[in-house]
Design an enzyme around this catalytic site. Structure first.
Site, PDB file in Angstrom:
ATOM      1  N   ASP A 127      21.230 -23.689  62.243  1.00  0.00           N
ATOM      2  CA  ASP A 127      20.165 -23.556  63.271  1.00  0.00           C
ATOM      3  C   ASP A 127      19.000 -22.677  62.995  1.00  0.00           C
ATOM      4  N   CYS A 181      28.770 -45.987  69.582  1.00  0.00           N
ATOM      5  CA  CYS A 181      28.043 -46.040  70.959  1.00  0.00           C
ATOM      6  C   CYS A 181      28.176 -47.408  71.472  1.00  0.00           C
ATOM      7  N   CYS A 184      26.345 -49.313  74.757  1.00  0.00           N
ATOM      8  CA  CYS A 184      26.337 -48.135  75.996  1.00  0.00           C
ATOM      9  C   CYS A 184      24.712 -47.724  75.752  1.00  0.00           C
ATOM     10  N   CYS A 187      22.605 -42.800  78.110  1.00  0.00           N
ATOM     11  CA  CYS A 187      21.383 -41.523  77.818  1.00  0.00           C
ATOM     12  C   CYS A 187      19.862 -42.104  77.902  1.00  0.00           C
ATOM     13  N   CYS A 191      18.182 -39.991  81.049  1.00  0.00           N
ATOM     14  CA  CYS A 191      17.073 -38.853  80.699  1.00  0.00           C
ATOM     15  C   CYS A 191      16.117 -38.860  81.914  1.00  0.00           C
TER      16      CYS A 191
HETATM   17  C1  B12 Z   1      14.139 -29.762  66.766  1.00  0.00           C
HETATM   18  C2  B12 Z   1      15.185 -29.421  67.375  1.00  0.00           C
HETATM   19  C3  B12 Z   1      15.293 -29.823  68.828  1.00  0.00           C
HETATM   20  C4  B12 Z   1      14.049 -30.432  69.484  1.00  0.00           C
HETATM   21  C5  B12 Z   1      14.050 -32.013  69.229  1.00  0.00           C
HETATM   22  C6  B12 Z   1      15.385 -32.548  69.084  1.00  0.00           C
HETATM   23  C7  B12 Z   1      15.350 -34.141  68.748  1.00  0.00           C
HETATM   24  N1  B12 Z   1      16.103 -34.645  69.086  1.00  0.00           N
HETATM   25  O1  B12 Z   1      14.427 -34.310  67.766  1.00  0.00           O
HETATM   26  C8  B12 Z   1      14.573 -30.221  70.943  1.00  0.00           C
HETATM   27  C9  B12 Z   1      13.981 -28.931  71.433  1.00  0.00           C
HETATM   28  C10 B12 Z   1      14.018 -31.258  71.920  1.00  0.00           C
HETATM   29  C11 B12 Z   1      16.013 -30.043  70.936  1.00  0.00           C
HETATM   30  C12 B12 Z   1      16.691 -30.387  71.922  1.00  0.00           C
HETATM   31  C13 B12 Z   1      18.124 -30.187  71.948  1.00  0.00           C
HETATM   32  N2  B12 Z   1      18.691 -29.578  70.750  1.00  0.00           N
HETATM   33 CO1  B12 Z   1      18.165 -29.427  69.196  1.00  0.00          CO
HETATM   34  N3  B12 Z   1      17.501 -28.845  67.453  1.00  0.00           N
HETATM   35  C14 B12 Z   1      16.362 -29.089  66.798  1.00  0.00           C
HETATM   36  C15 B12 Z   1      16.627 -28.452  65.368  1.00  0.00           C
HETATM   37  C16 B12 Z   1      15.830 -27.114  65.329  1.00  0.00           C
HETATM   38  C17 B12 Z   1      15.690 -29.369  64.187  1.00  0.00           C
HETATM   39  C18 B12 Z   1      16.138 -31.049  64.505  1.00  0.00           C
HETATM   40  C19 B12 Z   1      15.393 -32.012  63.801  1.00  0.00           C
HETATM   41  O2  B12 Z   1      15.193 -31.751  62.603  1.00  0.00           O
HETATM   42  N4  B12 Z   1      15.080 -33.154  64.596  1.00  0.00           N
HETATM   43  C20 B12 Z   1      13.989 -33.994  63.886  1.00  0.00           C
HETATM   44  C21 B12 Z   1      15.038 -35.456  63.891  1.00  0.00           C
HETATM   45  C22 B12 Z   1      14.375 -36.374  62.662  1.00  0.00           C
HETATM   46  O3  B12 Z   1      16.253 -35.046  63.484  1.00  0.00           O
HETATM   47  P1  B12 Z   1      17.601 -35.276  64.321  1.00  0.00           P
HETATM   48  O4  B12 Z   1      17.181 -35.094  65.879  1.00  0.00           O
HETATM   49  O5  B12 Z   1      18.388 -34.300  63.662  1.00  0.00           O
HETATM   50  O6  B12 Z   1      17.697 -36.689  64.211  1.00  0.00           O
HETATM   51  C23 B12 Z   1      18.909 -37.426  64.121  1.00  0.00           C
HETATM   52  C24 B12 Z   1      18.852 -38.690  64.989  1.00  0.00           C
HETATM   53  O7  B12 Z   1      17.654 -38.769  65.626  1.00  0.00           O
HETATM   54  C25 B12 Z   1      19.578 -39.505  64.247  1.00  0.00           C
HETATM   55  N5  B12 Z   1      18.866 -40.762  64.232  1.00  0.00           N
HETATM   56  C26 B12 Z   1      17.548 -41.019  63.619  1.00  0.00           C
HETATM   57  N6  B12 Z   1      17.133 -42.258  63.596  1.00  0.00           N
HETATM   58  C27 B12 Z   1      18.384 -42.865  64.412  1.00  0.00           C
HETATM   59  C28 B12 Z   1      18.154 -44.166  64.730  1.00  0.00           C
HETATM   60  C29 B12 Z   1      19.277 -44.695  65.692  1.00  0.00           C
HETATM   61  C30 B12 Z   1      19.414 -46.016  65.829  1.00  0.00           C
HETATM   62  C31 B12 Z   1      20.362 -43.821  65.822  1.00  0.00           C
HETATM   63  C32 B12 Z   1      21.329 -44.175  66.834  1.00  0.00           C
HETATM   64  C33 B12 Z   1      20.219 -42.535  65.566  1.00  0.00           C
HETATM   65  C34 B12 Z   1      19.136 -42.120  64.700  1.00  0.00           C
HETATM   66  O8  B12 Z   1      19.700 -39.345  62.853  1.00  0.00           O
HETATM   67  C35 B12 Z   1      18.851 -38.080  62.837  1.00  0.00           C
HETATM   68  C36 B12 Z   1      19.680 -37.165  61.548  1.00  0.00           C
HETATM   69  O9  B12 Z   1      19.067 -37.384  60.412  1.00  0.00           O
HETATM   70  C37 B12 Z   1      18.075 -28.459  65.128  1.00  0.00           C
HETATM   71  C38 B12 Z   1      18.379 -27.373  64.122  1.00  0.00           C
HETATM   72  C39 B12 Z   1      18.326 -27.994  62.709  1.00  0.00           C
HETATM   73  N7  B12 Z   1      17.957 -26.846  61.904  1.00  0.00           N
HETATM   74  O10 B12 Z   1      18.615 -28.970  62.281  1.00  0.00           O
HETATM   75  C40 B12 Z   1      18.663 -28.255  66.732  1.00  0.00           C
HETATM   76  C41 B12 Z   1      19.770 -29.098  66.870  1.00  0.00           C
HETATM   77  C42 B12 Z   1      19.591 -30.618  66.735  1.00  0.00           C
HETATM   78  N8  B12 Z   1      19.762 -29.220  68.306  1.00  0.00           N
HETATM   79  C43 B12 Z   1      20.851 -29.223  68.894  1.00  0.00           C
HETATM   80  C44 B12 Z   1      21.261 -28.910  70.359  1.00  0.00           C
HETATM   81  C45 B12 Z   1      22.588 -28.587  70.860  1.00  0.00           C
HETATM   82  C46 B12 Z   1      20.205 -29.621  71.137  1.00  0.00           C
HETATM   83  C47 B12 Z   1      20.439 -29.560  72.656  1.00  0.00           C
HETATM   84  C48 B12 Z   1      21.639 -30.219  73.109  1.00  0.00           C
HETATM   85  C49 B12 Z   1      20.128 -28.342  73.356  1.00  0.00           C
HETATM   86  C50 B12 Z   1      20.248 -28.383  74.917  1.00  0.00           C
HETATM   87  N9  B12 Z   1      21.165 -28.408  75.691  1.00  0.00           N
HETATM   88  O11 B12 Z   1      18.895 -28.447  75.285  1.00  0.00           O
HETATM   89  C51 B12 Z   1      19.134 -30.415  73.003  1.00  0.00           C
HETATM   90  C52 B12 Z   1      19.469 -32.017  72.820  1.00  0.00           C
HETATM   91  C53 B12 Z   1      18.182 -32.825  73.108  1.00  0.00           C
HETATM   92  C54 B12 Z   1      18.259 -34.097  72.212  1.00  0.00           C
HETATM   93  N10 B12 Z   1      18.713 -35.310  72.977  1.00  0.00           N
HETATM   94  O12 B12 Z   1      18.215 -34.272  70.946  1.00  0.00           O
HETATM   95  C55 B12 Z   1      21.972 -29.047  68.016  1.00  0.00           C
HETATM   96  C56 B12 Z   1      22.700 -30.443  67.743  1.00  0.00           C
HETATM   97  C57 B12 Z   1      23.948 -30.460  68.510  1.00  0.00           C
HETATM   98  C58 B12 Z   1      24.705 -31.841  67.990  1.00  0.00           C
HETATM   99  N11 B12 Z   1      26.016 -32.200  68.475  1.00  0.00           N
HETATM  100  O13 B12 Z   1      24.115 -32.914  67.582  1.00  0.00           O
HETATM  101  C59 B12 Z   1      21.217 -28.610  66.737  1.00  0.00           C
HETATM  102  C60 B12 Z   1      21.878 -29.193  65.214  1.00  0.00           C
HETATM  103  C61 B12 Z   1      21.363 -27.077  66.553  1.00  0.00           C
HETATM  104  C62 B12 Z   1      22.645 -26.598  65.820  1.00  0.00           C
HETATM  105  N12 B12 Z   1      22.479 -26.026  64.594  1.00  0.00           N
HETATM  106  O14 B12 Z   1      23.719 -26.752  66.380  1.00  0.00           O
HETATM  107  N13 B12 Z   1      16.353 -29.667  69.762  1.00  0.00           N
HETATM  108  S1  SF4 Z   2      25.365 -42.050  76.321  1.00  0.00           S
HETATM  109 FE1  SF4 Z   2      24.083 -42.641  74.507  1.00  0.00          FE
HETATM  110  S2  SF4 Z   2      25.045 -41.141  73.006  1.00  0.00           S
HETATM  111 FE2  SF4 Z   2      26.504 -41.468  74.488  1.00  0.00          FE
HETATM  112  S3  SF4 Z   2      27.779 -43.398  73.799  1.00  0.00           S
HETATM  113 FE3  SF4 Z   2      26.257 -44.144  75.281  1.00  0.00          FE
HETATM  114  S4  SF4 Z   2      24.529 -44.413  74.000  1.00  0.00           S
HETATM  115 FE4  SF4 Z   2      25.861 -43.282  72.707  1.00  0.00          FE
HETATM  116  S1  SF4 Z   3      15.032 -34.377  78.955  1.00  0.00           S
HETATM  117 FE1  SF4 Z   3      17.111 -33.754  78.723  1.00  0.00          FE
HETATM  118  S2  SF4 Z   3      18.387 -35.792  78.814  1.00  0.00           S
HETATM  119 FE2  SF4 Z   3      16.023 -36.129  78.252  1.00  0.00          FE
HETATM  120  S3  SF4 Z   3      16.193 -36.168  75.902  1.00  0.00           S
HETATM  121 FE3  SF4 Z   3      15.607 -34.218  76.654  1.00  0.00          FE
HETATM  122  S4  SF4 Z   3      17.690 -32.937  76.668  1.00  0.00           S
HETATM  123 FE4  SF4 Z   3      18.144 -35.351  76.803  1.00  0.00          FE
END
Ligand code: B12
Ligand code: SF4
Ligand code: SF4
Length: 340
Positions: A127, A181, A184, A187, A191
């Site tokens: 993180d 997934c 489903c 999510c 949201c």
């Molecule tokens: C920026 C960030 C955020 C941002 C943006 C999140 C986002 N989804 O983009 C914000 C502040 C919104 C956020 C929120 C949360 N976060 Co955050 N966040 C980060 C951080 C610092 C960087 C993530 C990043 O690079 N995002 C940019 C995108 C490109 O990457 P990604 O989200 O990882 O993308 C993945 C998916 O999008 C997927 N993907 C991409 N294309 C596609 C296409 C399809 C079809 C599918 C199915 C998937 C898919 O693959 C990608 C991986 O390469 C990381 C820590 C880190 N250093 O990695 C934690 C991290 C991702 N967060 C984490 C957590 C716990 C959360 C929250 C649950 C916290 C909360 N309860 O509020 C929420 C969840 C919200 C959500 N739905 O994502 C955990 C993830 C745990 C997990 N099991 O996945 C991390 C890894 C922190 C950690 N070290 O544990 N977060």
């Molecule tokens: S709620 Fe979203 S992440 Fe969870 S199984 Fe359904 S599609 Fe996948």
């Molecule tokens: S607003 Fe809440 S439910 Fe929606 S993507 Fe962000 S963390 Fe998930």
């Protein structure tokens, strides 16, 4: 001698639910995704991994001689239905109920120590902005990329924080797991702000978890949807079937919510003691108070609490401009919710 079986055993014994191994090649797909999402504005001004996508997707920037990554998932407890109290409560997302990142880092530290004892170099990252933790977990077979963009561990769901050990040890790699997934889309539909704009794609400009961490005013159009949250949002995991009934997280010294009225009357020192571990924009406590003011406007407040709430809000009106505006909004909300 460090073998993957031995290192996995050490990680699991230290409390990790899943441990996976992958090579240290760059995460090129994640880099492209970061660049594209930033160009499309979906990062909503976030820095983190968006600041320098090349750095965050290149493990050799962490350790020049890196050969392998060992990725671990640390479990945390899913939220219970809220305990009802007669005082308005500020909701905290479950990952922040205690210092799970500290526990994750110590568990990964045990794996790193075993590698170091064998003469290898090993660094723990979790993180921070050095690595795209989800992409690493996916490539190491720890879990699949869910449509809510979280990593889901097979059999357990997504209530995990993720981190890695970067090492120069040559280790066998795991295969990624099959995404499960299926059809489903709960999510996406569940949201509260429609922030999951496509499968796996979160628009941070609408995501409550980000808006609570962003500076400036809390956008007026998302204030009601915020409910009583003040840090993080769990909805896209709460609705997720594979994440239900997850029981691997330990019950411990957790703070699951805070008394909103107390929080809004704390001095800086007390507030820092309560929430100092969180990511707070510019380390400026006004943003914690801003979030709490919006939450109070959305809370169910009656009787004596109502008088106290109006007094608290009045104390903010006439203070700092930003807080005064949020306090006025909250007072109007409470007024509108009073039976006349
Ligand atoms: C920026 C960030 C955020 C941002 C943006 C999140 C986002 N989804 O983009 C914000 C502040 C919104 C956020 C929120 C949360 N976060 Co955050 N966040 C980060 C951080 C610092 C960087 C993530 C990043 O690079 N995002 C940019 C995108 C490109 O990457 P990604 O989200 O990882 O993308 C993945 C998916 O999008 C997927 N993907 C991409 N294309 C596609 C296409 C399809 C079809 C599918 C199915 C998937 C898919 O693959 C990608 C991986 O390469 C990381 C820590 C880190 N250093 O990695 C934690 C991290 C991702 N967060 C984490 C957590 C716990 C959360 C929250 C649950 C916290 C909360 N309860 O509020 C929420 C969840 C919200 C959500 N739905 O994502 C955990 C993830 C745990 C997990 N099991 O996945 C991390 C890894 C922190 C950690 N070290 O544990 N977060
Ligand atoms: S709620 Fe979203 S992440 Fe969870 S199984 Fe359904 S599609 Fe996948
Ligand atoms: S607003 Fe809440 S439910 Fe929606 S993507 Fe962000 S963390 Fe998930």
């Amino acid at each position: 001698m460090s073998s993957t079986a031995e290192l996995r055993r050490i990680g699991l014994a230290a409390g990790l639910t899943a441990v996976g191994f992958t090579h240290a090649e760059p995460f090129t797909e994640a880099r492209v995704t970061l660049v594209e999402r930033k160009a499309a504005g979906l990062h909503g001004g976030m820095q983190f991994t968006y600041r320098n996508p090349e750095r965050s997707t290149t493990p050799t920037r962490i350790l020049e001689s890196a050969q392998s990554l060992i990725v671990g998932a640390w479990p945390y407890r899913a939220p219970d239905p809220h305990v009802s109290t007669d005082r308005p409560q500020a909701e905290i997302a479950a990952y922040a109920w205690r210092d799970h990142y500290g526990s994750l880092k110590s568990a990964l530290g045990e794996i790193a120590a075993a590698l170091q004892a064998d003469g290898y170099t090993a660094r723990v990252v979790a993180d921070d902005n050095a690595l795209v933790d989800r992409a690493a977990a996916i490539r190491a077979g720890v879990g699949w990329a869910g449509k809510n963009s979280n990593v889901l561990v097979p059999g357990h769901g997504s209530w995990f924080v993720l981190g890695a050990v970067v090492t120069d040890a040559p280790l066998e790699h795991d295969q990624p797991v099959e995404p499960a997934c299926g059809s489903c889309r709960r999510c996406l539909d569940g949201c509260p702000t429609g922030a999951i704009i496509a499968e796996g794609v979160v628009d941070a400009r609408r995501c409550l978890a980000w808006l609570l961490q962003a500076d400036g005013d809390f956008p007026i159009e998302f204030r009601e949807a915020l409910g009583t949250r003040i840090y993080g949002c769990d909805d896209c995991q709460v609705v997720c079937p594979p994440s239900r009934g997850s029981d691997v997280g330990m019950i411990g010294d957790e703070v699951t919510s805070l008394d909103l009225l107390e929080l809004l009357t704390m001095d800086d020192e007390a507030l820092l003691a309560a929430v100092g571990r969180w990511y707070i924009p510019k380390r400026d406590l006004r943003y914690v108070r801003r979030n709490a003011l919006v939450a109070l406007g959305n809370a169910n407040v009656s009787g004596d609490n109502r008088t106290e709430a109006m007094d608290v809000l009045a104390s903010y009106i006439g203070s700092d401009d930003m807080l005064a505006e949020h306090a006025r909004w909250a007072a109007d909300q409470l007024d509108a919710s009073t039976p006349h």
